[in-house]
Scaffold this motif. Structure first.
Motif, PDB file in Angstrom:
ATOM      1  N   GLY A 145       0.824  -1.208   0.000  1.00 21.62           N
ATOM      2  CA  GLY A 145       0.000   0.000   0.000  1.00 21.62           C
ATOM      3  C   GLY A 145       0.857   1.256   0.000  1.00 21.62           C
ATOM      4  N   TRP A 146       0.421   2.274   0.755  1.00 13.60           N
ATOM      5  CA  TRP A 146       1.157   3.530   0.809  1.00 13.60           C
ATOM      6  C   TRP A 146       2.472   3.347   1.558  1.00 13.60           C
ATOM      7  CZ3 TRP A 146      -0.596   6.594  -2.643  1.00 13.60           C
ATOM      8  CH2 TRP A 146      -1.955   6.659  -2.923  1.00 13.60           C
ATOM      9  N   ALA A 147       3.465   4.144   1.189  1.00  6.71           N
ATOM     10  CA  ALA A 147       4.780   4.109   1.837  1.00  6.71           C
ATOM     11  C   ALA A 147       5.192   5.536   2.174  1.00  6.71           C
ATOM     12  CB  ALA A 147       5.811   3.450   0.933  1.00  6.71           C
ATOM     13  N   TYR A 148       5.935   5.689   3.289  1.00  2.00           N
ATOM     14  CA  TYR A 148       6.278   7.030   3.772  1.00  2.00           C
ATOM     15  C   TYR A 148       7.724   7.080   4.263  1.00  2.00           C
ATOM     16  CZ  TYR A 148       1.167   7.351   4.018  1.00  2.00           C
ATOM     17  OH  TYR A 148      -0.169   7.311   3.716  1.00  2.00           O
ATOM     18  N   LEU A 149       8.265   8.297   4.276  1.00  5.06           N
ATOM     19  CA  LEU A 149       9.494   8.604   4.988  1.00  5.06           C
ATOM     20  C   LEU A 149       9.100   9.419   6.208  1.00  5.06           C
ATOM     21  CD1 LEU A 149      12.660   8.500   4.920  1.00  5.06           C
ATOM     22  CD2 LEU A 149      12.556  10.806   3.948  1.00  5.06           C
ATOM     23  N   LEU A 150       9.410   8.909   7.395  1.00  5.03           N
ATOM     24  CA  LEU A 150       9.069   9.574   8.654  1.00  5.03           C
ATOM     25  C   LEU A 150      10.320  10.203   9.245  1.00  5.03           C
ATOM     26  CD1 LEU A 150       6.768   6.855  10.273  1.00  5.03           C
ATOM     27  CD2 LEU A 150       6.137   8.675   8.679  1.00  5.03           C
ATOM     28  N   GLN A 151      10.197  11.452   9.689  1.00  7.75           N
ATOM     29  CA  GLN A 151      11.317  12.161  10.317  1.00  7.75           C
ATOM     30  C   GLN A 151      10.993  12.437  11.779  1.00  7.75           C
ATOM     31  OE1 GLN A 151      12.045  16.262   9.173  1.00  7.75           O
ATOM     32  NE2 GLN A 151      14.264  15.969   9.265  1.00  7.75           N
ATOM     33  N   TYR A 152      11.959  12.127  12.669  1.00  4.30           N
ATOM     34  CA  TYR A 152      11.783  12.296  14.108  1.00  4.30           C
ATOM     35  C   TYR A 152      12.858  13.221  14.663  1.00  4.30           C
ATOM     36  CZ  TYR A 152       8.910   8.062  13.682  1.00  4.30           C
ATOM     37  OH  TYR A 152       7.970   7.133  13.315  1.00  4.30           O
ATOM     38  N   ASP A 153      12.535  13.913  15.777  1.00  4.74           N
ATOM     39  CA  ASP A 153      13.561  14.689  16.469  1.00  4.74           C
ATOM     40  C   ASP A 153      14.366  13.751  17.363  1.00  4.74           C
ATOM     41  OD1 ASP A 153      12.197  14.245  18.885  1.00  4.74           O
ATOM     42  OD2 ASP A 153      11.324  16.248  18.967  1.00  4.74           O
ATOM     43  N   PRO A 154      15.452  14.218  18.004  1.00 11.91           N
ATOM     44  CA  PRO A 154      16.301  13.321  18.800  1.00 11.91           C
ATOM     45  C   PRO A 154      15.575  12.596  19.923  1.00 11.91           C
ATOM     46  CG  PRO A 154      17.463  15.366  18.354  1.00 11.91           C
ATOM     47  CD  PRO A 154      16.053  15.561  17.880  1.00 11.91           C
ATOM     48  N   ARG A 155      14.415  13.103  20.364  1.00 15.50           N
ATOM     49  CA  ARG A 155      13.652  12.450  21.431  1.00 15.50           C
ATOM     50  C   ARG A 155      12.610  11.470  20.893  1.00 15.50           C
ATOM     51  NH1 ARG A 155      12.513  17.030  26.117  1.00 15.50           N
ATOM     52  NH2 ARG A 155      14.714  17.563  26.521  1.00 15.50           N
ATOM     53  N   GLY A 156      12.528  11.347  19.587  1.00 15.41           N
ATOM     54  CA  GLY A 156      11.582  10.396  19.011  1.00 15.41           C
ATOM     55  C   GLY A 156      10.218  10.958  18.711  1.00 15.41           C
ATOM     56  N   HIS A 157      10.073  12.278  18.692  1.00 21.39           N
ATOM     57  CA  HIS A 157       8.794  12.898  18.342  1.00 21.39           C
ATOM     58  C   HIS A 157       8.737  13.099  16.831  1.00 21.39           C
ATOM     59  CE1 HIS A 157       9.182  14.637  22.622  1.00 21.39           C
ATOM     60  NE2 HIS A 157       8.386  13.586  22.658  1.00 21.39           N
ATOM     61  N   LEU A 158       7.608  12.745  16.242  1.00 24.95           N
ATOM     62  CA  LEU A 158       7.450  12.846  14.802  1.00 24.95           C
ATOM     63  C   LEU A 158       7.438  14.307  14.357  1.00 24.95           C
ATOM     64  CD1 LEU A 158       6.931  11.246  12.168  1.00 24.95           C
ATOM     65  CD2 LEU A 158       4.472  11.556  12.598  1.00 24.95           C
ATOM     66  N   ILE A 159       8.315  14.646  13.385  1.00 22.01           N
ATOM     67  CA  ILE A 159       8.381  15.998  12.838  1.00 22.01           C
ATOM     68  C   ILE A 159       7.547  16.104  11.572  1.00 22.01           C
ATOM     69  CG2 ILE A 159       9.901  17.773  11.884  1.00 22.01           C
ATOM     70  CD1 ILE A 159      12.170  16.611  13.535  1.00 22.01           C
ATOM     71  N   ARG A 160       7.785  15.187  10.636  1.00 27.20           N
ATOM     72  CA  ARG A 160       7.038  15.236   9.373  1.00 27.20           C
ATOM     73  C   ARG A 160       6.928  13.850   8.763  1.00 27.20           C
ATOM     74  NH1 ARG A 160      11.353  18.546   8.484  1.00 27.20           N
ATOM     75  NH2 ARG A 160       9.935  20.322   8.271  1.00 27.20           N
ATOM     76  N   ARG A 161       5.920  13.706   7.900  1.00 25.82           N
ATOM     77  CA  ARG A 161       5.668  12.463   7.180  1.00 25.82           C
ATOM     78  C   ARG A 161       5.577  12.797   5.699  1.00 25.82           C
ATOM     79  NH1 ARG A 161       0.114   9.064   7.757  1.00 25.82           N
ATOM     80  NH2 ARG A 161      -0.633  10.950   6.722  1.00 25.82           N
ATOM     81  N   LEU A 162       6.447  12.185   4.900  1.00 26.42           N
ATOM     82  CA  LEU A 162       6.507  12.475   3.475  1.00 26.42           C
ATOM     83  C   LEU A 162       6.147  11.224   2.686  1.00 26.42           C
ATOM     84  CD1 LEU A 162       9.840  14.496   3.498  1.00 26.42           C
ATOM     85  CD2 LEU A 162       7.529  15.420   3.418  1.00 26.42           C
ATOM     86  N   LEU A 163       5.350  11.402   1.652  1.00 23.65           N
ATOM     87  CA  LEU A 163       4.875  10.274   0.865  1.00 23.65           C
ATOM     88  C   LEU A 163       5.951   9.801  -0.106  1.00 23.65           C
ATOM     89  CD1 LEU A 163       2.297   8.553   0.308  1.00 23.65           C
ATOM     90  CD2 LEU A 163       1.747  10.203  -1.503  1.00 23.65           C
ATOM     91  N   LEU A 164       6.246   8.493  -0.073  1.00 30.67           N
ATOM     92  CA  LEU A 164       7.113   7.871  -1.061  1.00 30.67           C
ATOM     93  C   LEU A 164       6.249   7.327  -2.198  1.00 30.67           C
ATOM     94  CD1 LEU A 164       9.442   5.861   1.368  1.00 30.67           C
ATOM     95  CD2 LEU A 164      10.047   7.945   0.126  1.00 30.67           C
TER      96      LEU A 164
END
Length: 273
Positions: free
Chosen positions: A191-210
């Motif tokens: 199905g859908w695929a994403y690139l997830l970016q986290y800050d050093p504490r593991g909080h999600l910053i952004r989600r980009l569609l692959l």
């Protein structure tokens, strides 16, 4: 591998496992080096998987598990290549639990890796062992013995592919099922695929569609830039056209820079020099 029951007949489907019969070693190759060089070996009762060196080339992180059978534990360990000393980052009593591949931060002080605990005990099968599927996580751990990992659970119906550190913290690829919440974990790539970016504490910053579908992926940091290269292999036999993609992520934007027909190679690997 064979078994001789009943007497006088041989069945290849029924292997006979011999203790200490595995050959497990980690080798290295460098530009201009004429042959592979053995870094280290482990005993024949242990299986090495996904050996990843630190940026300085002095340590290697890898998963280790019993080579044969269903008893024993699975662990992510770090070996010092100068002293040969090995320390355990995390260990689980179920041989089916999987760690990695691990990625190092630039200083070599932290590791990030996919973690897939099995959904039950292993099952004896002809030619190996079966592992029931369980939940899926991304783990962040200090590079120290007995370090406690911070776990980030994959979104519902999704499974982490690979991870790496970037300028903001760390990034990971994730593949999801085809909008079917009860699909087995093995189908969490069509199905859908994403690139997830986290800050050093593991909080999600952004989600980009692959691109849709994620069978395999690799994330390679570009040294000194904070950018990463993302390679994506789309699964076969799907309604969309299968391609192998290479994209660049600069910490904010994801840009596709190349793509190849799926039959050009089993997988494309973009590695910065």
């Amino acid at each position: 591998a064979r078994c001789d029951e009943p007497k006088g007949k041989v069945y290849m489907e029924c292997p006979r496992m011999f203790p200490h019969s595995c050959r497990n070693e980690v080798e290295t190759a460098s530009p201009g080096q004429p042959a592979f060089k053995t870094l280290f070996r482990v005993t024949g009762s242990e299986l090495i998987q996904q050996a990843i060196p630190n940026p300085a080339g002095t340590q290697v992180a890898f998963q280790v598990a019993p080579c044969l059978g269903v008893r024993g534990s699975s662990a992510l360990v770090v070996r010092n290549l100068l002293t040969g000393v090995t320390r355990t980052i995390v260990s689980r009593p179920n041989v089916c639990d999987s760690f990695g591949p691990a990625a190092w931060n630039p200083a070599g002080t932290e590791l990030v890796y996919p973690y897939s605990p099995a959904g039950g005990k292993p099952i004896n099968m002809f030619g190996g062992r079966g592992c029931p599927a369980g939940p899926d996580y991304l783990a962040l751990a200090p590079n120290a013995s007995g370090a406690r990992s911070q776990l980030i659970r994959a979104p519902r119906g999704c499974q982490f592919g690979t991870a790496a550190f970037d300028s903001a913290g760390f990034v990971a690829t994730v593949g999801c099922n085809n909008d079917e919440p009860y699909t087995e974990r093995g189908d969490n790539h069509i199905g859908w695929a994403y690139l997830l970016q986290y800050d050093p504490r593991g909080h999600l910053i952004r989600r980009l569609l692959l691109k849709r579908g994620l069978e395999q992926s690799v994330i390679a940091p570009i040294p000194g830039t904070g950018k990463v290269l993302v390679t994506q292999d789309q699964p076969a036999n799907q309604p969309y056209r299968e391609r192998d993609w290479v994209s660049e992520f600069d910490g904010h934007h994801l840009t596709a820079i190349a793509h190849y027909k799926a039959d050009d190679a089993a997988e494309i690997l973009a590695d910065p020099w």
